[in-house]
Design a protein around this motif. Structure first.
Motif, PDB file in Angstrom:
ATOM      1  N   PRO A   1       0.793  -1.235   0.000  1.00  0.00           N
ATOM      2  CA  PRO A   1       0.000   0.000   0.000  1.00  0.00           C
ATOM      3  C   PRO A   1       0.819   1.276   0.000  1.00  0.00           C
ATOM      4  CG  PRO A   1      -0.097  -1.083   2.146  1.00  0.00           C
ATOM      5  CD  PRO A   1       0.557  -2.047   1.211  1.00  0.00           C
ATOM      6  N   GLN A   2       2.056   1.204   0.492  1.00  0.00           N
ATOM      7  CA  GLN A   2       2.897   2.405   0.495  1.00  0.00           C
ATOM      8  C   GLN A   2       3.181   2.899  -0.915  1.00  0.00           C
ATOM      9  OE1 GLN A   2       3.925  -0.627   1.258  1.00  0.00           O
ATOM     10  NE2 GLN A   2       5.772  -1.033   0.053  1.00  0.00           N
ATOM     11  N   LEU A   3       3.101   2.008  -1.895  1.00  0.00           N
ATOM     12  CA  LEU A   3       3.335   2.413  -3.276  1.00  0.00           C
ATOM     13  C   LEU A   3       2.237   3.331  -3.798  1.00  0.00           C
ATOM     14  CD1 LEU A   3       4.652  -0.874  -4.953  1.00  0.00           C
ATOM     15  CD2 LEU A   3       5.957   1.081  -4.106  1.00  0.00           C
ATOM     16  N   LEU A   4       1.056   3.282  -3.189  1.00  0.00           N
ATOM     17  CA  LEU A   4      -0.018   4.189  -3.596  1.00  0.00           C
ATOM     18  C   LEU A   4       0.406   5.634  -3.386  1.00  0.00           C
ATOM     19  CD1 LEU A   4      -2.937   4.889  -4.429  1.00  0.00           C
ATOM     20  CD2 LEU A   4      -3.594   4.594  -2.023  1.00  0.00           C
ATOM     21  N   THR A   5       0.955   5.928  -2.213  1.00  0.00           N
ATOM     22  CA  THR A   5       1.398   7.292  -1.929  1.00  0.00           C
ATOM     23  C   THR A   5       2.517   7.700  -2.875  1.00  0.00           C
ATOM     24  OG1 THR A   5       0.833   6.982   0.406  1.00  0.00           O
ATOM     25  CG2 THR A   5       2.253   8.837  -0.145  1.00  0.00           C
ATOM     26  N   GLN A   6       3.470   6.816  -3.083  1.00  0.00           N
ATOM     27  CA  GLN A   6       4.598   7.130  -3.955  1.00  0.00           C
ATOM     28  C   GLN A   6       4.137   7.422  -5.378  1.00  0.00           C
ATOM     29  OE1 GLN A   6       7.650   4.101  -3.618  1.00  0.00           O
ATOM     30  NE2 GLN A   6       7.314   3.898  -1.424  1.00  0.00           N
ATOM     31  N   ALA A   7       3.240   6.586  -5.892  1.00  0.00           N
ATOM     32  CA  ALA A   7       2.742   6.785  -7.257  1.00  0.00           C
ATOM     33  C   ALA A   7       1.927   8.062  -7.361  1.00  0.00           C
ATOM     34  CB  ALA A   7       1.900   5.582  -7.676  1.00  0.00           C
ATOM     35  N   GLY A   8       1.102   8.331  -6.363  1.00  0.00           N
ATOM     36  CA  GLY A   8       0.283   9.534  -6.386  1.00  0.00           C
ATOM     37  C   GLY A   8       1.111  10.805  -6.359  1.00  0.00           C
ATOM     38  N   LEU A   9       2.172  10.813  -5.565  1.00  0.00           N
ATOM     39  CA  LEU A   9       3.065  11.972  -5.527  1.00  0.00           C
ATOM     40  C   LEU A   9       3.729  12.189  -6.883  1.00  0.00           C
ATOM     41  CD1 LEU A   9       4.729  11.437  -2.032  1.00  0.00           C
ATOM     42  CD2 LEU A   9       3.062  13.199  -2.623  1.00  0.00           C
ATOM     43  N   SER A  10       4.050  11.107  -7.560  1.00  0.00           N
ATOM     44  CA  SER A  10       4.675  11.218  -8.873  1.00  0.00           C
ATOM     45  C   SER A  10       3.724  11.801  -9.910  1.00  0.00           C
ATOM     46  CB  SER A  10       5.166   9.845  -9.349  1.00  0.00           C
ATOM     47  OG  SER A  10       6.183   9.360  -8.501  1.00  0.00           O
ATOM     48  N   LEU A  11       2.418  11.663  -9.660  1.00  0.00           N
ATOM     49  CA  LEU A  11       1.417  12.230 -10.569  1.00  0.00           C
ATOM     50  C   LEU A  11       0.997  13.634 -10.144  1.00  0.00           C
ATOM     51  CD1 LEU A  11      -0.946   9.184 -11.341  1.00  0.00           C
ATOM     52  CD2 LEU A  11       0.889  10.144 -12.746  1.00  0.00           C
ATOM     53  N   GLY A  12       1.710  14.202  -9.191  1.00  0.00           N
ATOM     54  CA  GLY A  12       1.413  15.559  -8.773  1.00  0.00           C
ATOM     55  C   GLY A  12       0.402  15.667  -7.655  1.00  0.00           C
ATOM     56  N   GLY A  13       0.087  14.545  -7.010  1.00  0.00           N
ATOM     57  CA  GLY A  13      -0.872  14.562  -5.913  1.00  0.00           C
ATOM     58  C   GLY A  13      -0.237  14.946  -4.592  1.00  0.00           C
ATOM     59  N   ILE A  14      -1.057  14.956  -3.553  1.00  0.00           N
ATOM     60  CA  ILE A  14      -0.567  15.215  -2.203  1.00  0.00           C
ATOM     61  C   ILE A  14      -1.009  14.070  -1.298  1.00  0.00           C
ATOM     62  CG2 ILE A  14      -0.556  17.721  -2.458  1.00  0.00           C
ATOM     63  CD1 ILE A  14      -3.196  17.776  -0.879  1.00  0.00           C
ATOM     64  N   ALA A  15      -0.159  13.723  -0.348  1.00  0.00           N
ATOM     65  CA  ALA A  15      -0.517  12.707   0.628  1.00  0.00           C
ATOM     66  C   ALA A  15      -1.515  13.298   1.616  1.00  0.00           C
ATOM     67  CB  ALA A  15       0.727  12.223   1.364  1.00  0.00           C
ATOM     68  N   VAL A  16      -2.536  12.522   1.980  1.00  0.00           N
ATOM     69  CA  VAL A  16      -3.574  13.003   2.887  1.00  0.00           C
ATOM     70  C   VAL A  16      -3.799  11.989   4.000  1.00  0.00           C
ATOM     71  CG1 VAL A  16      -4.755  14.412   1.164  1.00  0.00           C
ATOM     72  CG2 VAL A  16      -5.394  12.005   1.412  1.00  0.00           C
TER      73      VAL A  16
END
Length: 227
Positions: free
Chosen positions: A136-151
């Motif tokens: 599941p930690q890869l979700l945060t990593q991938a999202g950040l790479s797409l310009g997202g923010i961790a919440v």
């Protein structure tokens, strides 16, 4: 007793249905004022090229008016017809409402109903769990790479815009020996003012596919996540 069998539409019928939907979307698109669509959707409009610039998940697209032709700024392969349909529907439906900053699940969308809940769970929630449930930690990593923010949602949560005024939150709870991993996907309460219910499923599912593609291509990073 005669046995009744059911089958999914074949590829040709599905292709024809998509092309018909795209044709209708183009017809609706050309009836609108481009300046109104740009203002309501948060997209940019260029008079010189008679085109919009729309950011959809991980790419910028040039949308030509009034034809409805859509080209990726990055070039390469032709734009998938489902992407074209979602973008045109977004431009013509966008109501310009300010974000509510109130997060709702798919089943809380007034027009969702049970008829859409099963495909949403299959194409979005289960897909998300299937891709990231074991890591599941890869979700945060991938999202950040797409310009997202961790919440702060679930054990791992990421938020980014599917379209300029259509934010989505993807969240995962890590499993253990007793419970399997589980996921949720949340929309801003204004989402129904920007896309039809069917397209929310398609767009959210496409978002998961782009997150998965980021991990597969090894583009995800591991910066410090800010909540």
């Amino acid at each position: 007793m005669q046995q009744v069998t059911y089958s999914l539409p074949d590829a040709d019928n599905l292709r024809q249905a998509y092309h018909a939907a795209y044709g209708k979307a183009c017809e609706a698109f050309r009836r609108w004022n481009p300046l109104d669509m740009a203002a309501s959707s948060g997209s940019s409009w260029d008079d010189g090229s008679s085109s919009f610039l729309v950011h959809y998940i991980s790419e910028n697209y040039n949308v030509h008016f009034p034809s409805g032709e859509i080209i990726s700024e990055r070039g390469g392969d032709p734009v998938p017809i489902t992407v074209k349909i979602v973008i045109l529907h977004y431009l013509t439906r966008a109501g310009g409402q300010p974000l509510a900053h109130r997060w709702i699940s798919f089943k809380e969308i007034p027009s969702a109903g049970m008829i859409y809940l099963e495909p949403f769970n299959k194409r979005v929630v289960n897909y998300l769990t299937g891709v990231f449930g074991r890591q599941p930690q890869l979700l945060t990593q991938a999202g950040l790479s797409l310009g997202g923010i961790a919440v702060d949602c679930g054990d791992y949560g990421i938020r980014f815009n599917l379209l300029p005024r259509l934010p989505v939150t993807y969240a995962l709870w890590a499993g253990d020996e007793e419970f399997p991993p589980r996921a949720t996907v949340l929309f801003d309460a204004t989402a129904p003012f920007y896309l039809p219910t069917e397209d929310l499923i398609v767009a959210a599912g496409y978002g998961v596919s782009q997150l998965a593609k980021t991990v597969k291509n090894g583009k995800s990073s591991n910066p410090s996540a800010a909540t």
